[in-house]
Design a protein around this motif. Structure first.
Motif, mmCIF file in Angstrom:
data_model
loop_
_atom_site.group_PDB
_atom_site.id
_atom_site.type_symbol
_atom_site.label_atom_id
_atom_site.label_comp_id
_atom_site.label_asym_id
_atom_site.label_seq_id
_atom_site.Cartn_x
_atom_site.Cartn_y
_atom_site.Cartn_z
ATOM 1 N N ALA A 266 55.852 51.631 47.724
ATOM 2 C CA ALA A 266 55.439 51.733 46.321
ATOM 3 C C ALA A 266 54.997 50.371 45.792
ATOM 4 C CB ALA A 266 56.589 52.301 45.489
ATOM 5 N N PRO A 267 53.970 49.785 46.381
ATOM 6 C CA PRO A 267 53.554 48.439 45.956
ATOM 7 C C PRO A 267 53.119 48.369 44.491
ATOM 8 C CG PRO A 267 51.901 49.427 47.374
ATOM 9 C CD PRO A 267 53.099 50.332 47.411
ATOM 10 N N GLU A 268 52.693 49.498 43.938
ATOM 11 C CA GLU A 268 52.248 49.528 42.543
ATOM 12 C C GLU A 268 53.415 49.482 41.555
ATOM 13 O OE1 GLU A 268 53.502 53.491 43.640
ATOM 14 O OE2 GLU A 268 52.198 52.083 44.691
ATOM 15 N N ALA A 269 54.640 49.580 42.061
ATOM 16 C CA ALA A 269 55.803 49.638 41.181
ATOM 17 C C ALA A 269 56.539 48.305 41.035
ATOM 18 C CB ALA A 269 56.774 50.701 41.692
ATOM 19 N N PHE A 270 56.110 47.279 41.761
ATOM 20 C CA PHE A 270 56.853 46.025 41.779
ATOM 21 C C PHE A 270 55.919 44.826 41.674
ATOM 22 C CE2 PHE A 270 59.179 49.181 44.235
ATOM 23 C CZ PHE A 270 60.399 49.172 43.587
ATOM 24 N N GLY A 271 56.392 43.786 41.006
ATOM 25 C CA GLY A 271 55.632 42.545 40.907
ATOM 26 C C GLY A 271 55.673 41.739 42.194
ATOM 27 N N SER A 272 56.724 41.912 42.974
ATOM 28 C CA SER A 272 56.829 41.244 44.277
ATOM 29 C C SER A 272 56.052 42.043 45.317
ATOM 30 C CB SER A 272 58.291 41.162 44.709
ATOM 31 O OG SER A 272 59.020 40.339 43.846
ATOM 32 N N SER A 273 55.805 41.410 46.455
ATOM 33 C CA SER A 273 55.075 42.106 47.513
ATOM 34 C C SER A 273 55.884 42.140 48.807
ATOM 35 C CB SER A 273 53.729 41.427 47.785
ATOM 36 O OG SER A 273 53.942 40.208 48.464
ATOM 37 N N TYR A 274 55.601 43.125 49.604
ATOM 38 C CA TYR A 274 56.217 43.266 50.927
ATOM 39 C C TYR A 274 55.936 42.013 51.759
ATOM 40 C CZ TYR A 274 57.107 45.120 55.604
ATOM 41 O OH TYR A 274 57.574 45.299 56.878
ATOM 42 N N GLU A 275 54.695 41.530 51.708
ATOM 43 C CA GLU A 275 54.300 40.355 52.488
ATOM 44 C C GLU A 275 55.138 39.128 52.125
ATOM 45 O OE1 GLU A 275 51.352 43.427 52.469
ATOM 46 O OE2 GLU A 275 52.173 42.333 50.764
ATOM 47 N N GLU A 276 55.432 38.969 50.840
ATOM 48 C CA GLU A 276 56.244 37.832 50.410
ATOM 49 C C GLU A 276 57.699 37.974 50.848
ATOM 50 O OE1 GLU A 276 54.235 36.507 46.200
ATOM 51 O OE2 GLU A 276 55.221 38.456 46.284
ATOM 52 N N GLY B 64 47.863 44.931 34.721
ATOM 53 C CA GLY B 64 49.000 44.025 34.831
ATOM 54 C C GLY B 64 49.320 43.612 36.257
ATOM 55 N N LEU B 65 49.065 44.495 37.204
ATOM 56 C CA LEU B 65 49.252 44.188 38.620
ATOM 57 C C LEU B 65 47.955 44.446 39.359
ATOM 58 C CD1 LEU B 65 52.638 45.946 39.557
ATOM 59 C CD2 LEU B 65 52.275 43.523 39.063
ATOM 60 N N LYS B 66 47.680 43.623 40.344
ATOM 61 C CA LYS B 66 46.558 43.868 41.234
ATOM 62 C C LYS B 66 47.144 44.199 42.600
ATOM 63 C CE LYS B 66 42.120 42.252 42.858
ATOM 64 N NZ LYS B 66 41.115 41.188 42.812
ATOM 65 N N VAL B 67 46.872 45.416 43.043
ATOM 66 C CA VAL B 67 47.386 45.889 44.329
ATOM 67 C C VAL B 67 46.176 46.211 45.196
ATOM 68 C CG1 VAL B 67 48.828 47.594 45.494
ATOM 69 C CG2 VAL B 67 49.420 46.840 43.177
ATOM 70 N N GLY B 68 45.958 45.404 46.209
ATOM 71 C CA GLY B 68 44.742 45.567 47.005
ATOM 72 C C GLY B 68 43.539 45.301 46.129
ATOM 73 N N GLU B 69 42.627 46.261 46.084
ATOM 74 C CA GLU B 69 41.435 46.133 45.249
ATOM 75 C C GLU B 69 41.576 46.863 43.914
ATOM 76 O OE1 GLU B 69 38.870 44.069 45.980
ATOM 77 O OE2 GLU B 69 40.200 43.523 47.640
ATOM 78 N N GLY B 70 42.731 47.504 43.694
ATOM 79 C CA GLY B 70 42.939 48.263 42.462
ATOM 80 C C GLY B 70 43.914 47.575 41.526
ATOM 81 N N TYR B 71 44.019 48.152 40.330
ATOM 82 C CA TYR B 71 44.886 47.592 39.303
ATOM 83 C C TYR B 71 45.859 48.652 38.811
ATOM 84 C CZ TYR B 71 41.591 43.745 39.131
ATOM 85 O OH TYR B 71 40.809 42.677 39.463
ATOM 86 N N VAL B 72 46.979 48.179 38.296
ATOM 87 C CA VAL B 72 47.993 49.048 37.705
ATOM 88 C C VAL B 72 48.247 48.561 36.287
ATOM 89 C CG1 VAL B 72 50.388 49.848 37.857
ATOM 90 C CG2 VAL B 72 49.082 49.416 39.958
ATOM 91 N N ASP B 73 48.145 49.477 35.322
ATOM 92 C CA ASP B 73 48.499 49.146 33.948
ATOM 93 C C ASP B 73 50.013 49.196 33.819
ATOM 94 O OD1 ASP B 73 45.800 49.045 33.418
ATOM 95 O OD2 ASP B 73 45.731 50.977 32.373
ATOM 96 N N LEU B 74 50.563 48.287 33.053
ATOM 97 C CA LEU B 74 52.009 48.205 32.892
ATOM 98 C C LEU B 74 52.425 48.514 31.461
ATOM 99 C CD1 LEU B 74 52.675 44.908 34.881
ATOM 100 C CD2 LEU B 74 52.967 47.275 35.676
ATOM 101 N N CYS B 75 53.562 49.161 31.315
ATOM 102 C CA CYS B 75 54.171 49.412 30.010
ATOM 103 C C CYS B 75 55.412 48.547 29.894
ATOM 104 C CB CYS B 75 54.602 50.867 29.880
ATOM 105 S SG CYS B 75 53.248 52.008 29.788
ATOM 106 N N HIS B 76 55.540 47.879 28.775
ATOM 107 C CA HIS B 76 56.735 47.103 28.460
ATOM 108 C C HIS B 76 57.576 47.963 27.535
ATOM 109 C CE1 HIS B 76 54.956 43.635 30.389
ATOM 110 N NE2 HIS B 76 53.830 43.936 29.759
ATOM 111 N N MET B 77 58.846 48.178 27.912
ATOM 112 C CA MET B 77 59.710 49.090 27.184
ATOM 113 C C MET B 77 61.014 48.388 26.790
ATOM 114 S SD MET B 77 59.087 52.576 29.402
ATOM 115 C CE MET B 77 59.386 53.728 28.046
#
Length: 168
Positions: A25-35, A149-162
């Motif tokens: 679920a790379p789109e769900a986290f600010g950290s990455s598997y690679e890191e 808010g996040l760039k995952v590969g070539e796509g983006y994910v919008d983030l909600c702050h709650m």
């Protein structure tokens, strides 16, 4: 299901769950598997040190396997110590649909309300995700949206702050 705070001795199990989360679920986290694959077990253990300012709550199945987590930390600086954050929330796919995430979230909220004087719990979540709906169901309200808010590969994910106010 058994819920308890994770300790440094849970580092290997936590590492396995965390890396799986980042990979699936790379789109769900600010950290990455690679890191985080570069981290040692000792570095994961450091993250599990329980203090009054941070902890990680785990869900263990009937066989004692870690299957879900939620992290919490409190802001350190004086003017923002009334705020805290939930992070790194994840339940393994084969254990979803059983209410584990909702139980983790409920227990974490209860722990913050009873053991701290924190006034707010904040989190960031992928917009319009199942997790977003879960947080809303537990009383979190959106206070901002971050486009791309996040760039995952070539796509983006919008983030909600709650935020959830703890009624202190």
């Amino acid at each position: 299901m058994v819920f308890r705070l994770l300790r440094e001795t849970d580092a290997e199990a936590y590492r396995d769950v965390r890396l799986r989360a980042l990979q699936e679920a790379p789109e769900a986290f600010g950290s990455s598997y690679e890191e985080e694959t570069q981290w040692t077990v000792a570095q994961f253990a450091e993250k599990l040190a329980v203090t009054p300012e941070r902890w990680m709550l785990g869900a263990f199945d009937g066989k004692g396997k870690l299957v879900g987590v939620i992290g919490w930390y409190r802001e350190a600086r004086l003017k923002i110590r009334h705020k805290s954050h939930f992070v790194a929330v994840y339940v393994e796919p084969e254990h979803r649909g059983k209410g584990i995430a909702k139980q983790l979230l409920s227990q974490a909220i209860d722990r913050v309300r009873t053991e701290t004087d924190v006034e707010q719990i904040q989190l960031t979540v992928a917009a319009d995700s199942a997790a977003h709906a879960l947080y809303r169901s537990k009383g979190f309200a959106e206070f901002g949206r971050e486009q791309q808010g996040l760039k995952v590969g070539e796509g983006y994910v919008d983030l909600c702050h709650m935020v959830l106010y703890t009624e202190k």
